[in-house]
Motif scaffolding. Structure first.
Motif, short mmCIF file in Angstrom:
data_model
loop_
_atom_site.label_atom_id
_atom_site.label_comp_id
_atom_site.label_asym_id
_atom_site.label_seq_id
_atom_site.Cartn_x
_atom_site.Cartn_y
_atom_site.Cartn_z
N SER A 3 44.14 35.49 5.03
CA SER A 3 44.31 36.67 5.87
C SER A 3 44.46 36.25 7.32
O SER A 3 44.13 35.12 7.71
CB SER A 3 43.09 37.60 5.73
N ASN A 4 44.98 37.16 8.13
CA ASN A 4 45.12 36.88 9.56
C ASN A 4 43.78 36.57 10.19
O ASN A 4 43.69 35.74 11.10
CB ASN A 4 45.79 38.05 10.27
N TYR A 5 42.72 37.26 9.74
CA TYR A 5 41.40 37.02 10.32
C TYR A 5 40.90 35.61 10.01
O TYR A 5 40.28 34.97 10.85
CB TYR A 5 40.39 38.07 9.85
N LYS A 11 41.58 29.05 14.09
CA LYS A 11 42.08 28.73 15.43
C LYS A 11 40.94 28.72 16.45
O LYS A 11 40.88 27.85 17.31
CB LYS A 11 43.15 29.74 15.87
N PHE A 12 40.04 29.70 16.35
CA PHE A 12 38.89 29.74 17.25
C PHE A 12 38.06 28.47 17.07
O PHE A 12 37.66 27.83 18.03
CB PHE A 12 38.03 30.98 16.99
N ASN A 46 34.82 24.92 11.62
CA ASN A 46 35.64 24.74 10.42
C ASN A 46 36.23 26.05 9.91
O ASN A 46 36.82 26.08 8.82
CB ASN A 46 34.83 24.05 9.33
N GLY A 47 36.07 27.13 10.68
CA GLY A 47 36.65 28.42 10.31
C GLY A 47 35.99 29.08 9.13
O GLY A 47 36.58 29.94 8.47
N PHE A 73 43.79 30.76 22.71
CA PHE A 73 44.60 30.11 21.69
C PHE A 73 45.61 31.13 21.17
O PHE A 73 45.44 32.32 21.36
CB PHE A 73 43.75 29.53 20.55
N ASP A 74 46.68 30.65 20.54
CA ASP A 74 47.70 31.55 20.01
C ASP A 74 47.20 32.22 18.75
O ASP A 74 46.69 31.56 17.84
CB ASP A 74 48.99 30.77 19.69
N PHE A 75 47.37 33.54 18.70
CA PHE A 75 46.96 34.30 17.52
C PHE A 75 48.04 34.28 16.47
O PHE A 75 49.15 34.42 16.66
CB PHE A 75 46.66 35.75 17.91
#
Length: 75
Positions: A3-5, A11-12, A46-47, A73-75
């Motif tokens: 998912s995008n989340y 990325k975070f 590690n997301g 950061f780029d979403f």
């Protein structure tokens, strides 16, 4: 498919790790500075952990950066 989340969490985490390493902090050092368990910080990097705004603020304080830098950061 992620998912995008999940992608945003990753990325975070990548950005958090980059900033931590630029500051030459170990996970344990950052943990002591912001009073967040080092295993939790590792999961964030590690997301694997969806964090709250208060956690972003605590991490930013521990790193000595603005919270917006952690979100740069780029979403």
């Amino acid at each position: 498919m992620k998912s995008n989340y999940n992608k945003i969490q990753e990325k975070f985490g990548e950005n958090l790790r980059k900033i931590r390493e630029e500051k030459d902090f170990s996970l344990r050092e950052l943990s002591m500075k912001c009073e967040i368990d080092d295993s939790k910080i590792s999961k964030i990097e590690n997301g694997k952990f969806n964090i709250q705004l208060s956690t972003i603020i605590e991490l930013a304080k521990g790193l000595g950066v603005s919270p917006k830098e952690l979100l740069d950061f780029d979403f």
